[in-house]
Motif scaffolding. Structure first.
Motif, PDB file in Angstrom:
ATOM      1  N   ASP A  44      48.059  48.034  35.232  1.00 18.21           N
ATOM      2  CA  ASP A  44      46.947  48.955  35.466  1.00 18.21           C
ATOM      3  C   ASP A  44      46.918  50.069  34.419  1.00 18.21           C
ATOM      4  O   ASP A  44      45.844  50.476  33.952  1.00 18.21           O
ATOM      5  N   ASP A  48      43.855  50.874  31.723  1.00 21.25           N
ATOM      6  CA  ASP A  48      43.233  52.198  31.602  1.00 21.25           C
ATOM      7  C   ASP A  48      43.338  52.737  30.182  1.00 21.25           C
ATOM      8  O   ASP A  48      42.391  53.333  29.656  1.00 21.25           O
ATOM      9  N   GLU A 134      45.730  39.389  43.552  1.00 18.11           N
ATOM     10  CA  GLU A 134      45.705  40.828  43.843  1.00 18.11           C
ATOM     11  C   GLU A 134      45.605  41.658  42.571  1.00 18.11           C
ATOM     12  O   GLU A 134      44.877  42.654  42.525  1.00 18.11           O
ATOM     13  N   VAL A 135      46.317  41.254  41.523  1.00 16.27           N
ATOM     14  CA  VAL A 135      46.222  41.983  40.254  1.00 16.27           C
ATOM     15  C   VAL A 135      44.823  41.863  39.684  1.00 16.27           C
ATOM     16  O   VAL A 135      44.246  42.837  39.165  1.00 16.27           O
ATOM     17  N   GLN A 137      41.995  41.310  41.385  1.00 16.01           N
ATOM     18  CA  GLN A 137      41.014  42.017  42.211  1.00 16.01           C
ATOM     19  C   GLN A 137      40.960  43.503  41.905  1.00 16.01           C
ATOM     20  O   GLN A 137      39.906  44.136  42.065  1.00 16.01           O
ATOM     21  N   ASN A 138      42.053  44.079  41.467  1.00 14.88           N
ATOM     22  CA  ASN A 138      42.048  45.503  41.115  1.00 14.88           C
ATOM     23  C   ASN A 138      41.164  45.800  39.907  1.00 14.88           C
ATOM     24  O   ASN A 138      40.785  46.958  39.700  1.00 14.88           O
ATOM     25  N   HIS A 139      40.842  44.752  39.136  1.00 21.90           N
ATOM     26  CA  HIS A 139      40.029  44.938  37.925  1.00 21.90           C
ATOM     27  C   HIS A 139      38.823  44.003  37.915  1.00 21.90           C
ATOM     28  O   HIS A 139      38.300  43.687  36.846  1.00 21.90           O
ATOM     29  N   ASP A 140      38.405  43.564  39.110  1.00 25.76           N
ATOM     30  CA  ASP A 140      37.209  42.723  39.276  1.00 25.76           C
ATOM     31  C   ASP A 140      37.308  41.418  38.485  1.00 25.76           C
ATOM     32  O   ASP A 140      36.331  40.953  37.875  1.00 25.76           O
TER      33      ASP A 140
END
Length: 369
Positions: A44, A48, A134-135, A137-140
């Motif tokens: 993440d 960013d 899950e990884v 989904q955090n960034h679509d």
């Protein structure tokens, strides 16, 4: 950069205050595992940081961001990190100087068994796939099957109904199978040179006649008394049957066996002991040369270069600095004349005295003429 370091160090307690990403080392397998773990743990933060650089107009950041925000990259990262972590202990064992072939092969068999059990356990892959989802989904990033082409040969076109089944067949199983094959071919495969491990006392009682004949046939050219080799093995088996504690490593066996009584067995175990398990020590010497011979030391001689490499490579040996400096000064300032070690001042004094004597001799000769 400061913000990136702060975010990276505070991402997780498992990061151990790491402040930067690690490169994917080409030689050290354990360093690769650490690099993959660091990248996955701070995924993440990396996204960013690349997004901020992209807003600032960095074209390379935009390209890197597009590459990592793909599900095939995320599932590959999660899979590689998990599988490589299973080989970290084996890698560290192989890089030790004190490791022998028997110990390395036994640990390789353990790792191979663990990987095979995980390969056959569908729950392990399900957990890895859910972690990748899950990884993403955090960034679509959606988990989906890549576009398939019926006639294209350079793309993985395995049949699958769901993304989980597709990536298991296209990524996870081939990767694990390749790793198992490499471990088998490089370490576990029973070669003739390795069969001598059956002569270790802890394994000698289980030695069969066929394996015994194969060992003797392989080492026949190196044995000092080939005719009495079988008799030696039988005598050693009889002796060990009366002993409670038996050596379990090659080194313990060589230290406890009598070379005069068992010359053939001692020779075979000595050859097995000297077989290198890996090339880590040799590769370390090249890395050492790169660190020692820098552009500032490009003109040093061979003796100095060899000495610096020995000091750098054997840090556990104490160096008596005072004696080295004294010897260095004596070599630079001292000259050996007629068995005496003289300083530069004494040498100049003797040299002037000899010049004066030669002058007086020549002057006397001229006067006599």
């Amino acid at each position: 950069m400061d913000q990136f370091k702060e975010s990276l160090s505070s991402t997780s307690n498992d990061m151990k205050q790491r402040e930067k990403l690690r490169t994917l080392c080409e030689t050290r397998w354990s360093a690769r595992a650490d690099a993959l773990f660091t990248f996955l743990s701070c995924f993440d933060v990396v996204v960013d940081a690349l997004d901020n650089l992209k807003d600032m107009g960095d074209d390379k950041a935009s390209s890197h961001l597009n590459n990592i925000l793909r599900f095939d990259f995320i599932i590959s990262l999660v899979t590689a990190e998990h599988v490589v972590q299973s080989t970290v202990v084996l890698s560290k064992v192989l890089q030790k100087k004190s490791v022998d072939l028997v110990e390395a092969v036994e640990e390789a068999r353990v790792v191979k068994t663990v990987l095979r059990d995980e390969r056959d356990d569908n729950g392990v892959w399900t957990e890895l796939f859910q972690k990748a989802v899950e990884v993403g989904q955090n960034h679509d990033v959606e988990a989906k099957i890549p576009r398939l082409a019926g006639r294209q040969r350079h793309r993985v076109n395995v049949p699958a109904e769901t993304p989980q089944v597709y990536y298991k067949r296209a990524l996870y199983l081939p990767f694990v199978d390749h790793l198992l094959s490499e471990i088998e071919d490089r370490l576990v495969a029973p070669e003739g040179r390795f069969l001598a491990q059956g002569l270790i006392p802890s394994k000698l009682l289980a030695l069969t006649a066929d394996v015994e004949h194969e060992i003797l046939a392989h080492y026949a050219a190196e044995l000092p008394y080939h005719q009495g080799a079988e008799n030696e093995i039988h005598r050693l088996v009889t002796k060990l049957s009366q002993v409670d504690r038996k050596p379990e490593t090659i080194l313990e066996t060589l230290e406890g066996i009598n070379q005069d009584l068992y010359p053939n067995i001692y020779t075979m175990l000595a050859i097995l002991m000297t077989i290198p398990v890996a090339t880590s020590t040799t590769e370390r010497s090249f890395s050492m040369m790169r660190r020692v011979k820098t552009y500032l030391r490009s003109s040093m001689g061979q003796d100095r270069f060899s000495s610096l490499c020995l000091i750098h490579g054997h840090k556990d040996f104490p160096v008596r600095v005072d004696e080295v400096i004294a010897e260095k000064k004596a070599r630079q300032l001292g000259l050996s004349i007629q068995g005496r070690k003289l300083t530069i001042t004494h040498f100049i004094q003797i040299y002037l005295e000899r010049l004066l004597i030669q002058f007086l001799v020549q002057f006397k000769a001229c006067v006599l003429l």
